[in-house]
Design an enzyme around this catalytic site. Structure first.
Site, PDB file in Angstrom:
ATOM      1  N   CYS A   1      -9.479   0.839  10.402  1.00 29.83           N
ATOM      2  CA  CYS A   1      -9.805   2.259  10.432  1.00 29.83           C
ATOM      3  C   CYS A   1     -11.083   2.541   9.666  1.00 29.83           C
ATOM      4  CB  CYS A   1      -8.652   3.083   9.870  1.00 29.83           C
ATOM      5  SG  CYS A   1      -8.029   2.462   8.301  1.00 29.83           S
TER       6      CYS A   1
ATOM      7  N   GLU B   1      -2.688   8.484   7.086  1.00 26.90           N
ATOM      8  CA  GLU B   1      -4.063   7.984   7.225  1.00 26.90           C
ATOM      9  C   GLU B   1      -4.205   7.530   8.665  1.00 26.90           C
ATOM     10  OE1 GLU B   1      -6.977   5.465   7.898  1.00 26.90           O
ATOM     11  OE2 GLU B   1      -5.580   4.179   6.803  1.00 26.90           O
TER      12      GLU B   1
END
Length: 549
Positions: free
Chosen positions: A334, A300
């Protein structure tokens, strides 16, 4: 020592639920306890953090410092970096521990993580929160969400999801046969590379594959070293055997180089930048002929996350959700909102409310509980964010309407900054900044559909996004148009704050492999199923019925 493998019952994991959040309101017991722990850390710092190889502390003397980003002259810990020889020893040790851990029944593996969750919820709660606040620049609320609640949820729900995965068995058995599936750990070892911004992510990057019977070499982020070390201490106290997780802080070239050339490298579990992840993927590909098996790559990475507002959006909700999503933890998530699309019919009201709300943001030391915003993580991050702000000041299509200042004299402080642009593909609308910078594009309210296309196709990333609308048909259209623009999609809610057990997390495109942390899906990436068929009836002849005359 051999480990018994007898299964004498089909055990059920205790009922799990999300860890209750503590509020840290003035006068509360938890606030007093946390403030006491912060003061104790102040008195005890700098801490000494060794590498942990085969359960033993190793001090290499190759020293680095982790500073407090809100007060960068103060060292939180001095930590020992692993060198190439120690990395090799860690890999060998993990492989030596593999067979016993693989043979350990699931209920015993799960018990370790359930106990670790309870330890984190009680004995270690304020220690891990204080480590995250001082080391990673989080305020009390953000640290509670991360290093307490989410980490605990990862461990508890991980056990539940593993139980569910193991229960997936073939639905059919031919007469005289029994079919079953076992979920073997991978051959070799898993390499976990964790980021600075979430203590819980490090706990899960190492923890998820280990729960499934794998052994792991864990490289924590330098700016999260101390909190990661506390995570290791929790797991050790919970009963994790020596060698199952090897804790090796160290410079990336030396650690990664040793890992990726090893034939027993079985999987990468990564959270970090897109650039680094792509580099690792290429390095793995270039070594593919050296490996015993095809390594699993689970990652990720970044995001350029959006808030899209329809002309019927609720102004107050849009403003509060956008301020939170863009500026909580200084935009160093993020999932943080960094681009917003506001309709012109609401813009005047939205702008007024945004500026008023922005004016109420308090910024400063994480040890002052009134502050909503703290520092960014380090000098490199500070300089990068500063360069985008300076670029916006000179760009004729951009206007800074709030913030735009910064100061690194004491800590790495960047004021939450709001930019309005007339170019929906400007640098600050398309490039990941990873800081407290929000860019807004005002679109014509009657061009909703074409703006949805713009939102969906103007970013290389596809991690999170939110749609604000009170019109159900507009909501349906937006959800369809934005289907591939975000792996986590929110309706009338901010694009941050995924909760384990509620919203499995991950995105596609340049944002990663979308294996959904906080679900059974990601656990399935760290097992190699074996299908077993057992026959109870002997085969009397090889001839098919169709061969008969």
């Amino acid at each position: 020592m051999s480990v018994p493998t007898a299964d004498l019952a089909a055990f059920k994991i205790p009922t799990v639920a999300n860890e209750p959040m503590k509020s840290y309101t003035p006068g509360s017991a938890e606030r007093a306890a946390l403030e006491t722990t912060l003061k104790e850390f102040r008195a005890q710092a700098p801490f000494d953090v060794p590498c942990i190889v085969n359960g033993k502390e190793v001090r290499t003397g190759i020293m680095e410092k982790q500073v407090m980003p809100h007060e960068h002259k103060t060292v939180l810990c001095n930590y020992h970096n692993a060198d190439e020889a120690l990395v090799a020893k860690a890999i060998d040790g993990a492989l030596a521990a593999k067979q016993n851990w693989e043979n350990t029944p699931f209920n015993d593996r799960a018990a370790i993580f359930l106990k670790a969750a309870d330890l984190a919820s009680t004995k270690y709660r304020y220690k891990i929160i204080a480590a995250t606040m001082l080391g990673q620049g989080k305020n009390a609320w953000q640290a509670e969400i991360d290093s307490a609640a989410e980490m605990i949820d990862f461990w508890r729900f991980g056990a539940k999801f593993a139980e569910e995965l193991y229960a997936v068995q073939p639905p059919q058995n031919s007469t005289g046969t029994w079919n079953r599936t076992e979920y073997r750990p991978l051959e070799g070892f898993v390499f976990a590379v964790s980021p600075f911004n979430f203590t819980a992510i490090g706990a899960n990057l190492a923890g998820a594959p280990v729960l499934m019977g794998n052994v792991c070499v864990w490289k924590p982020a330098p700016a999260a070293t101390y909190a990661s070390y506390v995570v290791y201490q929790i797991l050790k106290e919970a009963g994790l055997p020596d060698g199952v997780i090897q804790f090796i802080p160290g410079p990336a070239p030396e650690v990664v180089g040793q890992v990726l050339k090893h034939p027993e490298f079985a999987a990468l579990h990564f959270t970090g930048s897109t650039h680094v992840f792509r580099k690792l993927w290429k390095d793995i590909a270039n070594n593919i002929e050296n490996y015993k098996s095809y390594p699993r790559i689970v990652g990720e990475t970044g995001g350029k996350n959006f808030h899209m507002v329809h002309k019927t959006g609720n102004v107050k909700s849009v403003v509060n959700n956008t301020i939170r999503s863009a500026f909580e933890y200084q935009g160093q998530k993020c999932s943080a909102c960094s681009r917003a699309y506001f309709p012109d019919n609401l813009w005047s009201e939205l702008k007024t409310s945004l500026l008023e709300t922005h004016g109420r943001i308090k910024q400063g030391s994480v040890e002052d509980f009134q502050n909503f915003v703290g520092p960014v993580i380090n000098q490199f991050s500070f300089d990068k964010i500063k360069s985008y702000i300076e670029w916006a000041k000179t760009d004729t299509e951009s206007e800074i309407i709030a913030g735009g200042t910064y100061d690194d004299s004491k800590g790495y402080f960047v004021q939450p900054t709001i930019i309005v642009t007339t170019n929906p593909k400007s640098r600050t609308m398309t490039e990941e900044i990873f800081g407290p910078v929000l860019t807004i594009y005002v679109y014509k309210a009657d061009e909703y559909e074409s703006t949805l296309d713009l939102v969906a196709n103007s970013s290389a990333y596809a991690l999170t996004g939110a749609l604000f609308s009170q019109d159900r048909y507009a909501t349906i259209l937006g959800a369809n148009k934005l289907r591939h623009a975000a792996g986590n999609f929110y309706i009338n809610d901010k694009c941050t704050g995924a909760v384990v057990g509620q919203q499995p997390f991950g995105g596609g495109r340049a944002s990663g492999t979308n294996d959904k942390a906080g679900s059974a899906a990601i656990l399935s990436r760290f097992v190699s199923p074996r299908s077993i068929k057992e026959s109870f009836v002997d085969l009397e002849d090889f001839i098919y019925p169709s061969n008969l005359v």
